[in-house]
Scaffold this motif. Structure first.
Motif, PDB file in Angstrom:
ATOM      1  N   ARG A 135       0.724  -1.408  -0.102  1.00 62.27           N
ATOM      2  CA  ARG A 135       0.071  -0.229  -0.149  1.00 62.27           C
ATOM      3  C   ARG A 135       0.925   1.565   0.356  1.00 62.27           C
ATOM      4  O   ARG A 135       0.437   2.559  -0.375  1.00 62.27           O
ATOM      5  CB  ARG A 135      -0.995   0.195   1.167  1.00 62.27           C
ATOM      6  CG  ARG A 135      -2.325  -1.636   0.928  1.00 62.27           C
ATOM      7  CD  ARG A 135      -2.598  -1.142   0.178  1.00 62.27           C
ATOM      8  NE  ARG A 135      -3.743  -0.167  -0.694  1.00 62.27           N
ATOM      9  CZ  ARG A 135      -3.417   0.508  -2.290  1.00 62.27           C
ATOM     10  NH1 ARG A 135      -2.468  -0.418  -2.571  1.00 62.27           N
ATOM     11  NH2 ARG A 135      -4.281   0.849  -1.860  1.00 62.27           N
ATOM     12  N   LEU A 136       1.846   1.657   0.536  1.00 67.93           N
ATOM     13  CA  LEU A 136       3.446   2.379   0.728  1.00 67.93           C
ATOM     14  C   LEU A 136       3.239   2.668  -0.574  1.00 67.93           C
ATOM     15  O   LEU A 136       3.838   4.077  -0.953  1.00 67.93           O
ATOM     16  CB  LEU A 136       3.811   2.289   1.689  1.00 67.93           C
ATOM     17  CG  LEU A 136       5.031   3.089   1.656  1.00 67.93           C
ATOM     18  CD1 LEU A 136       4.852   4.389   2.125  1.00 67.93           C
ATOM     19  CD2 LEU A 136       6.124   2.468   2.768  1.00 67.93           C
ATOM     20  N   MET A 137       3.903   1.925  -1.067  1.00 73.09           N
ATOM     21  CA  MET A 137       4.313   1.732  -2.434  1.00 73.09           C
ATOM     22  C   MET A 137       3.083   2.357  -3.912  1.00 73.09           C
ATOM     23  O   MET A 137       3.209   3.151  -4.122  1.00 73.09           O
ATOM     24  CB  MET A 137       4.853  -0.046  -3.349  1.00 73.09           C
ATOM     25  CG  MET A 137       5.322   0.040  -4.452  1.00 73.09           C
ATOM     26  SD  MET A 137       4.212  -0.002  -6.059  1.00 73.09           S
ATOM     27  CE  MET A 137       3.841  -1.801  -5.891  1.00 73.09           C
ATOM     28  N   GLN A 162      11.547   1.706   2.000  1.00 68.48           N
ATOM     29  CA  GLN A 162      10.647   0.080   1.742  1.00 68.48           C
ATOM     30  C   GLN A 162       9.625   0.332   0.358  1.00 68.48           C
ATOM     31  O   GLN A 162       9.646  -1.369   0.009  1.00 68.48           O
ATOM     32  CB  GLN A 162       8.730   0.862   3.023  1.00 68.48           C
ATOM     33  CG  GLN A 162       9.068   0.547   4.106  1.00 68.48           C
ATOM     34  CD  GLN A 162       9.648  -0.185   5.187  1.00 68.48           C
ATOM     35  OE1 GLN A 162       9.231  -1.415   4.360  1.00 68.48           O
ATOM     36  NE2 GLN A 162       9.800   0.497   5.932  1.00 68.48           N
ATOM     37  N   VAL A 163      10.098   0.694  -0.146  1.00 70.31           N
ATOM     38  CA  VAL A 163       9.368   0.595  -1.894  1.00 70.31           C
ATOM     39  C   VAL A 163      11.097   0.549  -2.594  1.00 70.31           C
ATOM     40  O   VAL A 163      10.437  -0.552  -3.544  1.00 70.31           O
ATOM     41  CB  VAL A 163       9.291   2.236  -2.743  1.00 70.31           C
ATOM     42  CG1 VAL A 163       9.241   2.039  -4.055  1.00 70.31           C
ATOM     43  CG2 VAL A 163       8.679   3.301  -1.867  1.00 70.31           C
ATOM     44  N   GLY A 276       0.102   0.094 -11.678  1.00 67.07           N
ATOM     45  CA  GLY A 276       0.657  -1.238 -10.153  1.00 67.07           C
ATOM     46  C   GLY A 276      -1.038  -1.007  -9.814  1.00 67.07           C
ATOM     47  O   GLY A 276      -1.509  -0.798  -8.672  1.00 67.07           O
ATOM     48  N   GLN A 277      -1.670  -2.146 -10.477  1.00 59.83           N
ATOM     49  CA  GLN A 277      -2.949  -2.453 -10.343  1.00 59.83           C
ATOM     50  C   GLN A 277      -3.448  -3.807  -9.176  1.00 59.83           C
ATOM     51  O   GLN A 277      -4.242  -4.072  -8.645  1.00 59.83           O
ATOM     52  CB  GLN A 277      -3.445  -3.295 -11.566  1.00 59.83           C
ATOM     53  CG  GLN A 277      -2.710  -4.779 -12.014  1.00 59.83           C
ATOM     54  CD  GLN A 277      -3.308  -5.688 -13.085  1.00 59.83           C
ATOM     55  OE1 GLN A 277      -3.384  -4.779 -14.354  1.00 59.83           O
ATOM     56  NE2 GLN A 277      -3.921  -6.396 -12.662  1.00 59.83           N
ATOM     57  N   ALA A 278      -1.926  -4.229  -9.182  1.00 60.25           N
ATOM     58  CA  ALA A 278      -2.535  -4.487  -7.338  1.00 60.25           C
ATOM     59  C   ALA A 278      -0.678  -4.902  -6.660  1.00 60.25           C
ATOM     60  O   ALA A 278      -0.331  -4.442  -7.347  1.00 60.25           O
ATOM     61  CB  ALA A 278      -2.729  -6.052  -7.816  1.00 60.25           C
ATOM     62  N   PRO A 279      -1.415  -4.347  -5.172  1.00 60.60           N
ATOM     63  CA  PRO A 279      -0.270  -4.897  -4.436  1.00 60.60           C
ATOM     64  C   PRO A 279       0.906  -5.786  -4.792  1.00 60.60           C
ATOM     65  O   PRO A 279       0.779  -6.993  -5.313  1.00 60.60           O
ATOM     66  CB  PRO A 279      -0.857  -5.235  -3.126  1.00 60.60           C
ATOM     67  CG  PRO A 279      -1.722  -4.611  -2.995  1.00 60.60           C
ATOM     68  CD  PRO A 279      -2.203  -4.785  -4.504  1.00 60.60           C
ATOM     69  N   GLU A 280       2.396  -5.916  -4.403  1.00 52.72           N
ATOM     70  CA  GLU A 280       3.583  -6.086  -4.479  1.00 52.72           C
ATOM     71  C   GLU A 280       3.146  -8.233  -4.604  1.00 52.72           C
ATOM     72  O   GLU A 280       2.229  -8.147  -3.129  1.00 52.72           O
ATOM     73  CB  GLU A 280       4.561  -6.372  -4.681  1.00 52.72           C
ATOM     74  CG  GLU A 280       4.239  -6.418  -2.049  1.00 52.72           C
ATOM     75  CD  GLU A 280       5.425  -7.111  -1.757  1.00 52.72           C
ATOM     76  OE1 GLU A 280       6.555  -7.097  -2.434  1.00 52.72           O
ATOM     77  OE2 GLU A 280       6.120  -6.586  -0.435  1.00 52.72           O
ATOM     78  N   ARG A 281       3.485  -8.971  -4.772  1.00 51.82           N
ATOM     79  CA  ARG A 281       2.987 -10.967  -4.813  1.00 51.82           C
ATOM     80  C   ARG A 281       4.434 -11.232  -3.893  1.00 51.82           C
ATOM     81  O   ARG A 281       3.723 -12.243  -3.563  1.00 51.82           O
ATOM     82  CB  ARG A 281       3.468 -11.237  -5.835  1.00 51.82           C
ATOM     83  CG  ARG A 281       1.120 -10.621  -7.227  1.00 51.82           C
ATOM     84  CD  ARG A 281       1.941 -11.287  -7.924  1.00 51.82           C
ATOM     85  NE  ARG A 281       1.046 -10.698  -9.334  1.00 51.82           N
ATOM     86  CZ  ARG A 281      -0.300 -11.552  -9.721  1.00 51.82           C
ATOM     87  NH1 ARG A 281      -0.175 -12.789  -9.553  1.00 51.82           N
ATOM     88  NH2 ARG A 281      -1.062 -11.056 -10.407  1.00 51.82           N
ATOM     89  N   ALA A 282       5.394 -10.427  -3.686  1.00 53.31           N
ATOM     90  CA  ALA A 282       6.959 -11.534  -2.576  1.00 53.31           C
ATOM     91  C   ALA A 282       6.254 -10.937  -1.697  1.00 53.31           C
ATOM     92  O   ALA A 282       5.148  -9.559  -1.039  1.00 53.31           O
ATOM     93  CB  ALA A 282       8.013 -11.054  -3.065  1.00 53.31           C
TER      94      ALA A 282
END
Length: 283
Positions: A135-137, A162-163, A276-282
């Motif tokens: 969410r921050l990214m 964080q990014v 950035g359609q969805a948050p990171e997956r990692a």
């Protein structure tokens, strides 16, 4: 188990900074185009509000979220754009209020989540800390689009760590989403923080390295600037290839941004996926 408090505090601060940028705007300024094709300032805030709302559903009603995600993915590849378009039609005051309410509710839900919680998403489930970091990214990246549309220069902060960390952790994803195999050897990332200190990720003896200012690296991995306009340097053939495809966001390969100055009315060359359609997956 990582304590998410620090990243949650960073997420709140990042949202507050963007809020301060858009809150004083006249309604006409919400219709300014941003570097993301077809998206105005209102679209950017609507996207953040929508993502917060579905994140809240994932946190508070996992089964309900899974049903929602299945419906979204089955219904259309444009469900992210559709949600942004719907939100952009709201009056700016109502949209701003909606975003404030949704991000406040997500913050509360993340802070009170049970330790070890795995949050379902459109990709693999994530930890609370990973959700907060994602969410921050997104807030930072979409805030950059808003700042570009308004012709504002933002001050880089320690929150970029964080990014940058997401950018490093999602290295393999950039290859996999393109149907390619990621390098077997880990990379070393060495970045100059806004205060002049060093941020480093990966083994110190790695043969492949990336160096440069943290801000430039974050702009690169979120695809907010073209590589040619950034002082990010690859040391090694594999690292050089990665910098051409890096993306910190989930979804299909992003098209990135064209080289050259970015400002009011400029448009990116790539499709919607670089939003950035969805948050990171990692994580």
């Amino acid at each position: 188990m990582a304590d998410p408090t620090a990243v949650l505090d960073d997420l709140t601060a990042e949202g507050d900074e963007l809020d301060a940028l858009v809150a004083p705007l006249a309604p006409a300024s919400w219709a300014l185009t941003t570097p993301s094709p077809g998206w105005t300032v209102a679209h950017q805030i609507a996207h953040l509000a929508w993502t917060d709302e579905v994140t809240l559903l994932a946190l508070t009603d996992p089964d309900g979220f899974r049903a929602r995600a299945e419906h979204d993915l089955r219904r259309s590849r444009t469900f992210v754009d559709d949600a942004a378009n719907d939100g952009a039609r709201e009056h700016p005051a109502a949209l701003l209020r909606r975003w404030r309410q949704s991000r406040t509710a997500v913050d509360r839900a993340l802070r009170t989540a049970s330790p070890g919680t795995r949050v379902p998403w459109y990709g693999p489930p994530m930890s609370v800390a990973s959700v907060a970091t994602a969410r921050l990214m997104e807030t930072w990246a979409h805030g950059q689009d808003v700042a570009d549309a308004l012709g504002r220069r933002r001050t880089a902060t320690a929150r970029l760590r964080q990014v940058a960390r997401i950018g490093w952790r999602t290295r393999d994803y950039a290859y996999l989403v393109r149907g390619a195999s990621p390098p077997s050897e880990p990379f070393r990332i060495e970045l100059t923080a806004p205060d002049g200190s060093l941020w480093a990720f990966g083994p110190q003896d790695a043969g492949q390295r990336v160096t440069g200012p943290a801000l430039d690296f974050c702009l690169l991995v979120t695809q907010r600037r073209h590589r040619a306009d950034l002082a990010v340097t690859a040391h090694g053939r594999d690292a050089d290839r990665w910098l051409d495809i890096a993306q910190a966001f989930a979804g299909p390969p992003g098209g990135g941004r064209p080289p050259g100055p970015v400002g009011v009315g400029d448009h990116a060359a790539g499709p919607r996926e670089d939003r950035g359609q969805a948050p990171e997956r990692a994580g």
